[in-house]
Each structure stands twice: as C-alpha cells, then as structure tokens.
Design a protein around this motif. Structure first.
Motif, PDB file in Angstrom:
ATOM      1  N   ASP A 196       0.811  -1.217   0.000  1.00  0.00           N
ATOM      2  CA  ASP A 196       0.000   0.000   0.000  1.00  0.00           C
ATOM      3  C   ASP A 196       0.845   1.268   0.000  1.00  0.00           C
ATOM      4  O   ASP A 196       0.364   2.351  -0.287  1.00  0.00           O
ATOM      5  N   LYS A 197       2.120   1.156   0.371  1.00  0.00           N
ATOM      6  CA  LYS A 197       3.093   2.257   0.339  1.00  0.00           C
ATOM      7  C   LYS A 197       2.761   3.407   1.282  1.00  0.00           C
ATOM      8  O   LYS A 197       3.159   4.528   1.068  1.00  0.00           O
ATOM      9  N   HIS A 198       1.993   3.125   2.341  1.00  0.00           N
ATOM     10  CA  HIS A 198       1.757   4.144   3.352  1.00  0.00           C
ATOM     11  C   HIS A 198       3.039   4.354   4.150  1.00  0.00           C
ATOM     12  O   HIS A 198       3.860   3.448   4.283  1.00  0.00           O
ATOM     13  N   ILE A 199       3.215   5.538   4.698  1.00  0.00           N
ATOM     14  CA  ILE A 199       4.366   5.819   5.553  1.00  0.00           C
ATOM     15  C   ILE A 199       3.963   5.542   7.000  1.00  0.00           C
ATOM     16  O   ILE A 199       2.893   5.962   7.446  1.00  0.00           O
ATOM     17  N   TYR A 200       4.824   4.835   7.703  1.00  0.00           N
ATOM     18  CA  TYR A 200       4.633   4.587   9.127  1.00  0.00           C
ATOM     19  C   TYR A 200       5.665   5.399   9.898  1.00  0.00           C
ATOM     20  O   TYR A 200       6.854   5.373   9.556  1.00  0.00           O
ATOM     21  N   VAL A 201       5.204   6.122  10.902  1.00  0.00           N
ATOM     22  CA  VAL A 201       6.078   6.915  11.762  1.00  0.00           C
ATOM     23  C   VAL A 201       6.020   6.297  13.154  1.00  0.00           C
ATOM     24  O   VAL A 201       4.936   6.112  13.713  1.00  0.00           O
ATOM     25  N   ILE A 202       7.185   5.959  13.693  1.00  0.00           N
ATOM     26  CA  ILE A 202       7.288   5.378  15.025  1.00  0.00           C
ATOM     27  C   ILE A 202       7.984   6.392  15.916  1.00  0.00           C
ATOM     28  O   ILE A 202       9.049   6.907  15.554  1.00  0.00           O
ATOM     29  N   SER A 203       7.378   6.697  17.054  1.00  0.00           N
ATOM     30  CA  SER A 203       7.994   7.656  17.968  1.00  0.00           C
ATOM     31  C   SER A 203       8.158   7.030  19.346  1.00  0.00           C
ATOM     32  O   SER A 203       7.271   6.337  19.838  1.00  0.00           O
ATOM     33  N   GLY A 204       9.314   7.275  19.941  1.00  0.00           N
ATOM     34  CA  GLY A 204       9.581   6.857  21.309  1.00  0.00           C
ATOM     35  C   GLY A 204       9.600   8.098  22.184  1.00  0.00           C
ATOM     36  O   GLY A 204      10.083   9.158  21.765  1.00  0.00           O
ATOM     37  N   HIS A 205       9.083   7.967  23.397  1.00  0.00           N
ATOM     38  CA  HIS A 205       8.886   9.134  24.256  1.00  0.00           C
ATOM     39  C   HIS A 205       9.637   8.998  25.574  1.00  0.00           C
ATOM     40  O   HIS A 205       9.919   7.890  26.042  1.00  0.00           O
ATOM     41  N   MET A 206       9.950  10.130  26.162  1.00  0.00           N
ATOM     42  CA  MET A 206      10.777  10.203  27.360  1.00  0.00           C
ATOM     43  C   MET A 206      10.239   9.364  28.519  1.00  0.00           C
ATOM     44  O   MET A 206      11.003   8.811  29.291  1.00  0.00           O
ATOM     45  N   LYS A 207       8.930   9.247  28.631  1.00  0.00           N
ATOM     46  CA  LYS A 207       8.337   8.492  29.741  1.00  0.00           C
ATOM     47  C   LYS A 207       8.168   7.007  29.427  1.00  0.00           C
ATOM     48  O   LYS A 207       7.500   6.292  30.153  1.00  0.00           O
ATOM     49  N   GLY A 208       8.768   6.542  28.316  1.00  0.00           N
ATOM     50  CA  GLY A 208       8.761   5.125  27.976  1.00  0.00           C
ATOM     51  C   GLY A 208       7.686   4.681  27.007  1.00  0.00           C
ATOM     52  O   GLY A 208       7.642   3.518  26.629  1.00  0.00           O
ATOM     53  N   GLN A 209       6.811   5.559  26.574  1.00  0.00           N
ATOM     54  CA  GLN A 209       5.761   5.186  25.633  1.00  0.00           C
ATOM     55  C   GLN A 209       6.316   5.090  24.205  1.00  0.00           C
ATOM     56  O   GLN A 209       7.291   5.738  23.865  1.00  0.00           O
ATOM     57  N   ILE A 210       5.603   4.320  23.388  1.00  0.00           N
ATOM     58  CA  ILE A 210       5.891   4.222  21.961  1.00  0.00           C
ATOM     59  C   ILE A 210       4.577   4.461  21.222  1.00  0.00           C
ATOM     60  O   ILE A 210       3.526   3.958  21.635  1.00  0.00           O
ATOM     61  N   ALA A 211       4.627   5.221  20.141  1.00  0.00           N
ATOM     62  CA  ALA A 211       3.437   5.459  19.316  1.00  0.00           C
ATOM     63  C   ALA A 211       3.771   5.113  17.874  1.00  0.00           C
ATOM     64  O   ALA A 211       4.884   5.355  17.402  1.00  0.00           O
ATOM     65  N   ILE A 212       2.812   4.519  17.170  1.00  0.00           N
ATOM     66  CA  ILE A 212       2.965   4.179  15.757  1.00  0.00           C
ATOM     67  C   ILE A 212       1.816   4.843  15.007  1.00  0.00           C
ATOM     68  O   ILE A 212       0.649   4.676  15.360  1.00  0.00           O
ATOM     69  N   TYR A 213       2.178   5.599  13.974  1.00  0.00           N
ATOM     70  CA  TYR A 213       1.187   6.308  13.159  1.00  0.00           C
ATOM     71  C   TYR A 213       1.293   5.837  11.715  1.00  0.00           C
ATOM     72  O   TYR A 213       2.396   5.634  11.199  1.00  0.00           O
ATOM     73  N   ARG A 214       0.160   5.676  11.047  1.00  0.00           N
ATOM     74  CA  ARG A 214       0.133   5.324   9.625  1.00  0.00           C
ATOM     75  C   ARG A 214      -0.348   6.550   8.863  1.00  0.00           C
ATOM     76  O   ARG A 214      -1.448   7.061   9.108  1.00  0.00           O
ATOM     77  N   ILE A 215       0.471   7.021   7.926  1.00  0.00           N
ATOM     78  CA  ILE A 215       0.147   8.190   7.106  1.00  0.00           C
ATOM     79  C   ILE A 215      -0.224   7.677   5.716  1.00  0.00           C
ATOM     80  O   ILE A 215       0.602   7.076   5.023  1.00  0.00           O
ATOM     81  N   GLU A 216      -1.446   7.930   5.303  1.00  0.00           N
ATOM     82  CA  GLU A 216      -1.921   7.461   4.003  1.00  0.00           C
ATOM     83  C   GLU A 216      -1.847   8.573   2.969  1.00  0.00           C
ATOM     84  O   GLU A 216      -1.944   9.750   3.308  1.00  0.00           O
ATOM     85  N   GLY A 217      -1.665   8.195   1.716  1.00  0.00           N
ATOM     86  CA  GLY A 217      -1.778   9.137   0.622  1.00  0.00           C
ATOM     87  C   GLY A 217      -0.523   9.905   0.265  1.00  0.00           C
ATOM     88  O   GLY A 217      -0.591  10.805  -0.546  1.00  0.00           O
ATOM     89  N   LEU A 218       0.610   9.576   0.846  1.00  0.00           N
ATOM     90  CA  LEU A 218       1.865  10.251   0.478  1.00  0.00           C
ATOM     91  C   LEU A 218       2.677   9.293  -0.389  1.00  0.00           C
ATOM     92  O   LEU A 218       3.407   8.457   0.107  1.00  0.00           O
ATOM     93  N   LEU A 219       2.517   9.425  -1.684  1.00  0.00           N
ATOM     94  CA  LEU A 219       3.177   8.521  -2.615  1.00  0.00           C
ATOM     95  C   LEU A 219       4.640   8.888  -2.792  1.00  0.00           C
ATOM     96  O   LEU A 219       5.060  10.002  -2.537  1.00  0.00           O
ATOM     97  N   GLU A 220       5.405   7.911  -3.302  1.00  0.00           N
ATOM     98  CA  GLU A 220       6.826   8.136  -3.564  1.00  0.00           C
ATOM     99  C   GLU A 220       6.996   9.130  -4.681  1.00  0.00           C
ATOM    100  O   GLU A 220       6.210   9.222  -5.576  1.00  0.00           O
TER     101      GLU A 220
END
Length: 79
Positions: free
Chosen positions: A55-79
């Motif tokens: 599907d070629k969506h971009i996934y952004v993974i963020s790590g946070h100071m308090k130990g949390q992790i978040a994963i975001y899927r960004i749709e519609g940004l083609l190469e």
C-alpha cells in the motif's frame, strides 16, 4: 521545542517536547501533526519512518521520554 528528527524520501518528521510529531514535505509545508493522548507532554526522544507493504503508506514510530511508543500510519503520500 524540537527533540528528534527523521527523514524519508522527501519528508522530514520532527518530534517535539510536547509529545507531538510534525511531518513536513520537501517544500517545508506541514503535511501532518501526529499526537496521541497517551503520549501528550512526554518529549519525543526517537523517531523512525518507513514505507511498509504494497500500500506504500508511511509509518512513523515515535519513542517518548516516559517510555511510551506510538505508531502512526500516514496514508496518501506517494513516492
């Protein structure tokens, strides 16, 4: 305040002290602001970006100071 940065193709993600991640394109236009209530007010100390699957969506993974992790899927940004 910026805390971390990642780049993929023509996109740059900047993680900030308020827990949000801002995604910009090559023309410095803000494409998205990513945040989740569980990581608010926890500085972003790590970011990575990948394109996964056919599907070629971009996934952004963020790590946070308090130990949390978040994963975001960004749709519609083609190469």
């Amino acid at each position: 305040m910026p805390y971390s940065i990642a780049a993929l193709e023509d996109f740059i993600a900047i993680g900030s002290s308020d827990g949000s991640v801002r995604l910009f394109d090559h023309s410095e236009t803000e494409v998205a602001v990513l945040s989740h209530k569980s990581v608010k007010q926890s500085a972003v100390t790590f970011i990575d970006m990948k394109r996964i699957g056919s599907d070629k969506h971009i996934y952004v993974i963020s790590g946070h100071m308090k130990g949390q992790i978040a994963i975001y899927r960004i749709e519609g940004l083609l190469e």
